[in-house]
Write a protein that holds these residues in place. Sequence first.
Motif: not given
Length: 324
Positions: A269, A109-110, A203, A113, A205
């Motif tokens: 992650d 889930d990260n 962020n 970006k 996430r």
Amino acid sequence: MILMGILGCVTGCDVAEKTNRNSVSKKKAITIAVSNTPLSAPFFIAEKMGFFANNNLHVKLERFDGGVKCFNALVNQQVDFATASETVVMFNSFQRTDFAVMASFVESDNDVKLLSLTPEKYRQLDHIANTRIGVIKGSASEFFLDSLLIMHNKTHLPIKRVYLTPAQLIPALLDNQVDIISAWEPLGYMLLEQIATKPEIINSRGLYHLSFNLIGMKQSTVDNNDKQALLKSISEAIIYIHKHPKHAQEILSKTLNIAPSQLQYSWADYTFRLSLSNALFSNIQTQSQWAIDNQLVPKENRVDFRQVIDRQLLETFNNKEAGW
């Protein structure tokens, strides 16, 4: 007598193991297209630790750069199975339904970006107005950007999308051709290696869940027993990853020729597990509506994604493992 008995057992075990290896090598090889990424870890671990052979499989891993190339190798009959993200599954489902997702084996889930050389300028998303944002058209990169704008009610902001390939994203950012890029790992790590500041803008996430999936053709020549053995091998590799994370990372570092620090950067992650959750189905549906809204797929060609998810194989495997 005891010593002779032990020696006899050792010799017998060696012969049995050698016989097993020989019988496996004589079997027709199962070929799997795997992406050159740590997300494919269970396959590399299963190969290195001998889990395929232990389950009476002769497996050859064919490595490709990215899930799109892996999927193309599958449908072009170059391999028996492929690994790819749910986004690749979604886009291809509008073209064909003769393939099936057998299982997801990792989630993150990260992984995607927003990155910039001056991230502090864009901590408030209003400030991305009038910026040039590098994205990969019709991919998780663009889907992530749109999801972020929708979540923060910023779809009205004027931005210029600059469509690039994955290899062009970082050079374009460093050369001031774009102000921001929407990128997946390891591009975040690679950028961090070149600048003094952490490049992540916000962020995010939990905003986008990436999954990597094992995919096969519905009319596969591989029988169900071997498919079950394949799932068992991947399951054993995942268990090994959980029990021996450092050794797993060492294997991946050598296999993929990447620095251990790169693996450590994103390892936390990754969630390695065999599953076919409702979240995967919902994620594919959400992405498909986005693709339709953005005219990336034919609007009239609605897809029932249940046609390309094979729950029976994994359910049978789980029932056998549970002793049911």
